[in-house]
Design a protein around this motif. Structure first.
Motif, PDB file in Angstrom:
ATOM      1  N   ASP A  72       0.828  -1.203   0.000  1.00 22.73           N
ATOM      2  CA  ASP A  72       0.000   0.000   0.000  1.00 22.73           C
ATOM      3  C   ASP A  72       0.864   1.257   0.000  1.00 22.73           C
ATOM      4  N   LEU A  73       1.920   1.245   0.808  1.00 22.48           N
ATOM      5  CA  LEU A  73       2.826   2.390   0.843  1.00 22.48           C
ATOM      6  C   LEU A  73       3.413   2.647  -0.538  1.00 22.48           C
ATOM      7  N   TRP A  74       3.886   1.587  -1.184  1.00 22.17           N
ATOM      8  CA  TRP A  74       4.479   1.744  -2.516  1.00 22.17           C
ATOM      9  C   TRP A  74       3.448   2.232  -3.525  1.00 22.17           C
ATOM     10  N   GLU A  75       2.260   1.664  -3.468  1.00 24.74           N
ATOM     11  CA  GLU A  75       1.205   2.043  -4.411  1.00 24.74           C
ATOM     12  C   GLU A  75       0.837   3.520  -4.245  1.00 24.74           C
ATOM     13  N   ARG A  76       0.686   3.963  -3.008  1.00 29.88           N
ATOM     14  CA  ARG A  76       0.349   5.375  -2.771  1.00 29.88           C
ATOM     15  C   ARG A  76       1.463   6.285  -3.273  1.00 29.88           C
ATOM     16  N   TYR A  77       2.715   5.888  -3.052  1.00 32.20           N
ATOM     17  CA  TYR A  77       3.831   6.700  -3.544  1.00 32.20           C
ATOM     18  C   TYR A  77       3.864   6.703  -5.070  1.00 32.20           C
ATOM     19  N   ALA A  78       3.733   5.538  -5.674  1.00 25.20           N
ATOM     20  CA  ALA A  78       3.800   5.428  -7.135  1.00 25.20           C
ATOM     21  C   ALA A  78       2.698   6.240  -7.808  1.00 25.20           C
ATOM     22  N   GLN A  79       1.566   6.375  -7.145  1.00 24.93           N
ATOM     23  CA  GLN A  79       0.449   7.152  -7.696  1.00 24.93           C
ATOM     24  C   GLN A  79       0.571   8.645  -7.384  1.00 24.93           C
ATOM     25  N   GLY A  80       1.596   9.013  -6.632  1.00 23.71           N
ATOM     26  CA  GLY A  80       1.791  10.417  -6.293  1.00 23.71           C
ATOM     27  C   GLY A  80       0.918  10.902  -5.147  1.00 23.71           C
ATOM     28  N   ALA A  81       0.348   9.972  -4.387  1.00 28.66           N
ATOM     29  CA  ALA A  81      -0.558  10.345  -3.301  1.00 28.66           C
ATOM     30  C   ALA A  81       0.173  10.819  -2.048  1.00 28.66           C
ATOM     31  N   ILE A  82       1.455  10.493  -1.935  1.00 25.92           N
ATOM     32  CA  ILE A  82       2.233  10.952  -0.781  1.00 25.92           C
ATOM     33  C   ILE A  82       3.575  11.492  -1.276  1.00 25.92           C
ATOM     34  N   PRO A  83       4.108  12.504  -0.604  1.00 28.44           N
ATOM     35  CA  PRO A  83       5.390  13.085  -1.020  1.00 28.44           C
ATOM     36  C   PRO A  83       6.574  12.194  -0.621  1.00 28.44           C
ATOM     37  N   ASP A  84       7.714  12.477  -1.227  1.00 28.66           N
ATOM     38  CA  ASP A  84       8.930  11.703  -0.951  1.00 28.66           C
ATOM     39  C   ASP A  84       9.247  11.629   0.540  1.00 28.66           C
ATOM     40  N   SER A  85       9.147  12.747   1.226  1.00 28.24           N
ATOM     41  CA  SER A  85       9.514  12.775   2.646  1.00 28.24           C
ATOM     42  C   SER A  85       8.615  11.870   3.484  1.00 28.24           C
ATOM     43  N   GLN A  86       7.321  11.869   3.202  1.00 28.21           N
ATOM     44  CA  GLN A  86       6.389  11.004   3.935  1.00 28.21           C
ATOM     45  C   GLN A  86       6.640   9.536   3.592  1.00 28.21           C
ATOM     46  N   PHE A  87       6.903   9.274   2.322  1.00 26.12           N
ATOM     47  CA  PHE A  87       7.214   7.908   1.903  1.00 26.12           C
ATOM     48  C   PHE A  87       8.444   7.392   2.644  1.00 26.12           C
ATOM     49  N   GLN A  88       9.507   8.198   2.650  1.00 26.51           N
ATOM     50  CA  GLN A  88      10.739   7.769   3.289  1.00 26.51           C
ATOM     51  C   GLN A  88      10.543   7.561   4.791  1.00 26.51           C
ATOM     52  N   ALA A  89       9.833   8.455   5.451  1.00 24.48           N
ATOM     53  CA  ALA A  89       9.589   8.321   6.890  1.00 24.48           C
ATOM     54  C   ALA A  89       8.779   7.066   7.195  1.00 24.48           C
ATOM     55  N   SER A  90       7.767   6.797   6.389  1.00 26.29           N
ATOM     56  CA  SER A  90       6.944   5.596   6.595  1.00 26.29           C
ATOM     57  C   SER A  90       7.755   4.334   6.340  1.00 26.29           C
ATOM     58  N   LEU A  91       8.533   4.340   5.267  1.00 30.75           N
ATOM     59  CA  LEU A  91       9.369   3.179   4.962  1.00 30.75           C
ATOM     60  C   LEU A  91      10.392   2.950   6.068  1.00 30.75           C
ATOM     61  N   GLU A  92      10.982   4.019   6.560  1.00 34.56           N
ATOM     62  CA  GLU A  92      11.968   3.885   7.629  1.00 34.56           C
ATOM     63  C   GLU A  92      11.351   3.250   8.877  1.00 34.56           C
ATOM     64  N   ALA A  93      10.141   3.655   9.232  1.00 35.63           N
ATOM     65  CA  ALA A  93       9.466   3.077  10.398  1.00 35.63           C
ATOM     66  C   ALA A  93       9.217   1.584  10.200  1.00 35.63           C
ATOM     67  N   ILE A  94       8.789   1.206   9.006  1.00 39.16           N
ATOM     68  CA  ILE A  94       8.533  -0.209   8.715  1.00 39.16           C
ATOM     69  C   ILE A  94       9.831  -1.001   8.766  1.00 39.16           C
ATOM     70  N   VAL A  95      10.872  -0.501   8.125  1.00 38.48           N
ATOM     71  CA  VAL A  95      12.155  -1.199   8.086  1.00 38.48           C
ATOM     72  C   VAL A  95      12.723  -1.354   9.495  1.00 38.48           C
ATOM     73  N   GLU A  96      12.616  -0.324  10.305  1.00 42.27           N
ATOM     74  CA  GLU A  96      13.111  -0.427  11.677  1.00 42.27           C
ATOM     75  C   GLU A  96      12.352  -1.490  12.461  1.00 42.27           C
ATOM     76  N   GLN A  97      11.050  -1.606  12.232  1.00 43.44           N
ATOM     77  CA  GLN A  97      10.270  -2.670  12.875  1.00 43.44           C
ATOM     78  C   GLN A  97      10.762  -4.037  12.410  1.00 43.44           C
ATOM     79  N   LEU A  98      10.988  -4.174  11.103  1.00 39.77           N
ATOM     80  CA  LEU A  98      11.460  -5.456  10.569  1.00 39.77           C
ATOM     81  C   LEU A  98      12.839  -5.804  11.110  1.00 39.77           C
ATOM     82  N   GLU A  99      13.701  -4.811  11.218  1.00 37.68           N
ATOM     83  CA  GLU A  99      15.059  -5.064  11.698  1.00 37.68           C
ATOM     84  C   GLU A  99      15.081  -5.456  13.171  1.00 37.68           C
TER      85      GLU A  99
END
Length: 107
Positions: A72-99
């Motif tokens: 969903d995060l990728w789809e929203r970013y690919a469609q331009g629904a969220i800016p780069d900064s929000q995408f990166q912050a959301s991805l970082e939170a997910i990756v930190e949880q996974l790590e």
């Protein structure tokens, strides 16, 4: 491994190979791929043999809830629904949880 095996893995691969993202975000997606693979390996080699089955089920549910955010995060970013900064912050939170997953000691 085929991308068709996991929509979550596929989302991370698409992020890591995107020419729209900066290198910091591509590296973050790469960390996500590594964490995703490590989690899969842990479940098979350690989790199934060393963690109480009910606790393992809880851990797997927690993992699933985390990775389910990726497509969903990728789809929203690919469609331009969220800016780069929000995408990166959301991805970082997910990756930190996974790590940091799993923490079989936490309740």
């Amino acid at each position: 491994m085929s991308l068709r095996n996991s929509e979550y893995y596929e989302a991370l691969i698409r992020m890591a190979s995107s020419d729209r993202l900066g290198w910091d975000t591509v590296a973050l997606a790469g960390r996500g791929i590594t964490a995703y693979a490590a989690a899969q390996r842990w479940m098979i080699t350690e989790g199934k043999v060393s963690v109480d089955p009910l606790r393992l089920a809880d851990l797997v549910i927690e993992f699933g809830m985390t990775v389910e955010q990726l497509p969903d995060l990728w789809e929203r970013y690919a469609q331009g629904a969220i800016p780069d900064s929000q995408f990166q912050a959301s991805l970082e939170a997910i990756v930190e949880q996974l790590e940091s997953w799993p923490d079989p000691q936490s309740s």
